[in-house]
Enzyme design. Structure first.
Site, PDB file in Angstrom:
ATOM      1  N   ASN A   1     -10.914  -4.004  -0.568  1.00 31.10           N
ATOM      2  CA  ASN A   1     -10.636  -2.937  -1.535  1.00 31.10           C
ATOM      3  C   ASN A   1      -9.653  -3.417  -2.596  1.00 31.10           C
ATOM      4  O   ASN A   1      -8.926  -4.385  -2.360  1.00 31.10           O
ATOM      5  CB  ASN A   1     -10.051  -1.725  -0.807  1.00 31.10           C
ATOM      6  CG  ASN A   1     -11.136  -0.778  -0.323  1.00 31.10           C
ATOM      7  OD1 ASN A   1     -12.158  -0.623  -0.964  1.00 31.10           O
ATOM      8  ND2 ASN A   1     -10.904  -0.157   0.821  1.00 31.10           N
TER       9      ASN A   1
ATOM     10  N   CYS B   1     -19.314  -1.667   0.524  1.00 32.64           N
ATOM     11  CA  CYS B   1     -18.345  -0.697   1.025  1.00 32.64           C
ATOM     12  C   CYS B   1     -18.957   0.033   2.214  1.00 32.64           C
ATOM     13  O   CYS B   1     -20.154   0.331   2.217  1.00 32.64           O
ATOM     14  CB  CYS B   1     -17.994   0.296  -0.084  1.00 32.64           C
ATOM     15  SG  CYS B   1     -16.853   1.605   0.427  1.00 32.64           S
ATOM     16  N   ASP B   2     -18.111   0.357   3.197  1.00 32.22           N
ATOM     17  CA  ASP B   2     -18.627   1.039   4.380  1.00 32.22           C
ATOM     18  C   ASP B   2     -18.612   2.561   4.259  1.00 32.22           C
ATOM     19  O   ASP B   2     -19.121   3.258   5.129  1.00 32.22           O
ATOM     20  CB  ASP B   2     -17.844   0.618   5.626  1.00 32.22           C
ATOM     21  CG  ASP B   2     -16.382   1.038   5.589  1.00 32.22           C
ATOM     22  OD1 ASP B   2     -15.940   1.593   4.563  1.00 32.22           O
ATOM     23  OD2 ASP B   2     -15.677   0.810   6.583  1.00 32.22           O
TER      24      ASP B   2
ATOM     25  N   HIS C   1     -16.936   4.207  -4.444  1.00 30.11           N
ATOM     26  CA  HIS C   1     -16.073   5.381  -4.219  1.00 30.11           C
ATOM     27  C   HIS C   1     -16.260   6.426  -5.313  1.00 30.11           C
ATOM     28  O   HIS C   1     -15.352   7.202  -5.598  1.00 30.11           O
ATOM     29  CB  HIS C   1     -14.594   4.971  -4.122  1.00 30.11           C
ATOM     30  CG  HIS C   1     -14.250   4.259  -2.864  1.00 30.11           C
ATOM     31  ND1 HIS C   1     -12.971   3.850  -2.558  1.00 30.11           N
ATOM     32  CD2 HIS C   1     -15.026   3.878  -1.812  1.00 30.11           C
ATOM     33  CE1 HIS C   1     -12.974   3.241  -1.372  1.00 30.11           C
ATOM     34  NE2 HIS C   1     -14.212   3.254  -0.914  1.00 30.11           N
TER      35      HIS C   1
ATOM     36  N   ARG D   1       0.842  -1.204   0.000  1.00 31.17           N
ATOM     37  CA  ARG D   1       0.000   0.000   0.000  1.00 31.17           C
ATOM     38  C   ARG D   1       0.874   1.250   0.000  1.00 31.17           C
ATOM     39  O   ARG D   1       0.574   2.232  -0.687  1.00 31.17           O
ATOM     40  CB  ARG D   1      -0.931   0.009   1.217  1.00 31.17           C
ATOM     41  CG  ARG D   1      -1.719   1.304   1.306  1.00 31.17           C
ATOM     42  CD  ARG D   1      -2.707   1.332   2.448  1.00 31.17           C
ATOM     43  NE  ARG D   1      -3.378   2.634   2.481  1.00 31.17           N
ATOM     44  CZ  ARG D   1      -4.398   2.931   3.271  1.00 31.17           C
ATOM     45  NH1 ARG D   1      -4.887   2.022   4.093  1.00 31.17           N
ATOM     46  NH2 ARG D   1      -4.951   4.127   3.243  1.00 31.17           N
TER      47      ARG D   1
ATOM     48  N   TYR E   1     -14.751  10.491  -2.027  1.00 34.60           N
ATOM     49  CA  TYR E   1     -13.657  10.027  -2.881  1.00 34.60           C
ATOM     50  C   TYR E   1     -13.618  10.746  -4.233  1.00 34.60           C
ATOM     51  O   TYR E   1     -12.626  10.658  -4.945  1.00 34.60           O
ATOM     52  CB  TYR E   1     -13.773   8.517  -3.119  1.00 34.60           C
ATOM     53  CG  TYR E   1     -13.252   7.683  -1.975  1.00 34.60           C
ATOM     54  CD1 TYR E   1     -11.950   7.196  -1.969  1.00 34.60           C
ATOM     55  CD2 TYR E   1     -14.063   7.377  -0.885  1.00 34.60           C
ATOM     56  CE1 TYR E   1     -11.473   6.435  -0.922  1.00 34.60           C
ATOM     57  CE2 TYR E   1     -13.603   6.615   0.169  1.00 34.60           C
ATOM     58  CZ  TYR E   1     -12.302   6.142   0.144  1.00 34.60           C
ATOM     59  OH  TYR E   1     -11.827   5.380   1.189  1.00 34.60           O
TER      60      TYR E   1
ATOM     61  N   ARG F   1      -0.874   8.215   3.607  1.00 31.37           N
ATOM     62  CA  ARG F   1      -1.926   7.603   4.430  1.00 31.37           C
ATOM     63  C   ARG F   1      -1.476   6.236   4.972  1.00 31.37           C
ATOM     64  O   ARG F   1      -1.802   5.880   6.113  1.00 31.37           O
ATOM     65  CB  ARG F   1      -3.196   7.475   3.592  1.00 31.37           C
ATOM     66  CG  ARG F   1      -4.338   6.731   4.264  1.00 31.37           C
ATOM     67  CD  ARG F   1      -4.927   7.474   5.419  1.00 31.37           C
ATOM     68  NE  ARG F   1      -5.957   6.679   6.072  1.00 31.37           N
ATOM     69  CZ  ARG F   1      -6.318   6.793   7.332  1.00 31.37           C
ATOM     70  NH1 ARG F   1      -5.741   7.690   8.100  1.00 31.37           N
ATOM     71  NH2 ARG F   1      -7.250   6.035   7.844  1.00 31.37           N
TER      72      ARG F   1
END
Length: 441
Positions: free
Chosen positions: A147, A169-170, A199, A93, A264, A284
């Protein structure tokens, strides 16, 4: 009510303790017989699993709890697989976020080049999970919130079209919570209409049970404050980077004031702003590793060391409550209304039928039934057509091992300014993803 058997795929995830705590807090809604953790990283999973065993022994000793790296043991006898995997973990990531920034591009885990890289890594592992479930638990449902959900959902549609997989998705749940705070309501008092891709969408209505429309009131607030609220109960999205994201919603609304935007969209409408306000040395991923990652694993080690779960060691993940609602809707045919990622098939009347769209659905024993959102306007439709083409090209590139289609996908992304830059960042991403991507030709 029948007690359910559940496996959490991605047992070593920092989200796993919060999900388990949420499940324990809702045993009256979804009673559990067995709970298993499954992960291919035995060492990471074991730390959380040992701590969770102590928690379960304290709070729900009747639940049969286990953890494993063996897919047969994990999946046999389950009713649900709750999947939240991260192929490559935080190490990859971090590269997803930092490599694009070197080229002046958005560095984000689900959007732009980083999201595309992550999607290419995730497809193979998701298909493997589906195949395990179908082999060892053919009647089970997979509730997938791994994701990048849009790319994963498209891959499931193309590669395993008959599989009992629901992608979700939350993020809309978290934003609805903020909307409810703005108007002094609770989320369960509100019914929304929404359309888009994961998103990448817009709320078109927010009504209470009496039918009162709150969209204008919320819109006025967001125009001044974004989604920032005075009441902060959203533990998942409280870090500084998320606070900036919630605030930026007011600029998203300025571009398109008709509907309330998904946060997003800032990566697509203001990519230059995002890059200017990004720290290429501390993204992030670093924030998460120094924050949630450390908190969760420190708490797990403390529980193991003391042999008991202290007050606040593991926190309930309120965002994950929608997973309980979804599982309950399927298990007990409750007809829950939820935002889910499903094949369009007419839900958005003037949009391509084979797109994986995010819309309200009624959920029962047979899965989700999308609710028709009608025609959508030109601006939103144009953005969605571009983005869904990117997602389809990525899956085609994975299936065909096509360098050309990956280059096209990156070129078409609204976050990338030219084909040259697309090729440069693609080559850099290929170099670090050889362990995970198919070899592109």
């Amino acid at each position: 009510m029948k007690k359910q058997s559940i496996v959490i795929a991605g047992g070593g995830s920092t989200y796993t303790p919060g999900i388990v705590m949420m499940l324990l807090d809702n045993l009256d809604k979804l009673p559990i017989k067995t709970l298993k953790l499954y992960d291919n990283d035995a060492e990471r999973q074991e730390i959380l699993a040992k701590a969770l065993k102590i928690v379960l022994d304290e709070q729900a000793p009747e639940i049969e709890f286990s953890y494993t790296t063996d897919p047969k043991v994990a999946f046999e006898g389950v009713d649900f697989c709750m999947a939240h995997i991260r192929t490559g973990q935080y190490r990859m990531r971090e590269l997803d976020e930092k490599i694009p920034l070197k080229f002046g591009l958005v560095g984000q885990e689900t959007c732009g080049p980083g999201g595309i890289a992550y999607g290419m890594r995730s497809i193979g592992d998701m298909i493997e999970l589906i195949d395990y479930m179908e082999k060892y638990a053919p009647n089970a449902w997979m509730l997938n919130y791994s994701n990048p959900a849009a790319i994963v959902a498209e891959a499931c549609r193309v590669l395993r079209p008959e599989a009992k997989v629901i992608n979700m998705c939350d993020m809309p749940v978290g934003t609805l919570r903020r909307m409810s705070q703005i108007i002094g309501k609770t989320p369960d008092e509100l019914t929304v209409r929404y359309f888009g891709l994961n998103h990448f969408g817009w709320w078109t209505s927010v009504k209470d049970q009496e039918g009162h429309e709150y969209l204008p009131e919320i819109r006025d607030y967001v125009a001044e404050n974004g989604y920032l609220t005075q009441i902060e109960v959203d533990t998942q999205h409280m870090d500084q980077s998320w606070q900036e994201t919630h605030k930026k919603a007011k600029d998203l609304l300025a571009v398109n004031p008709r509907y309330l935007p998904n946060t997003y969209l800032k990566y697509y409408l203001y990519p230059d702003y995002v890059v200017e306000h990004s720290n290429p040395e501390y993204t992030r991923a670093n924030e998460v590793m120094a924050g949630r990652e450390k908190r969760v694993f420190d708490a797990a080690r403390k529980i193991i060391e003391t042999g008991k779960c202290g007050e606040g060691d593991f926190h309930i993940d309120n965002h994950a409550l929608f997973i309980v609602d979804l599982a309950r809707a399927i298990a007990f045919n409750t007809g829950e209304r939820m935002l889910l990622i499903v094949p369009n098939n007419g839900a958005i009347s003037n949009f391509r039928q084979d797109a994986m769209v995010e819309v309200p659905c009624i959920v029962g024993t047979d899965g989700p039934e999308p609710l028709c959102q009608g025609d959508i306007p030109t601006f939103e439709r144009g953005m969605m057509e571009q983005q869904v083409a990117v997602e389809k090209l990525i899956v085609e590139a994975w299936v065909e091992k096509s360098y050309q289609k990956m280059w096209q996908a990156l070129t078409l992304s609204k976050t990338v300014p030219s084909a040259k830059v697309a090729k440069d960042v693609l080559d850099a991403l290929i170099e670090v993803n050889t362990e995970y991507w198919p070899e592109l030709k």
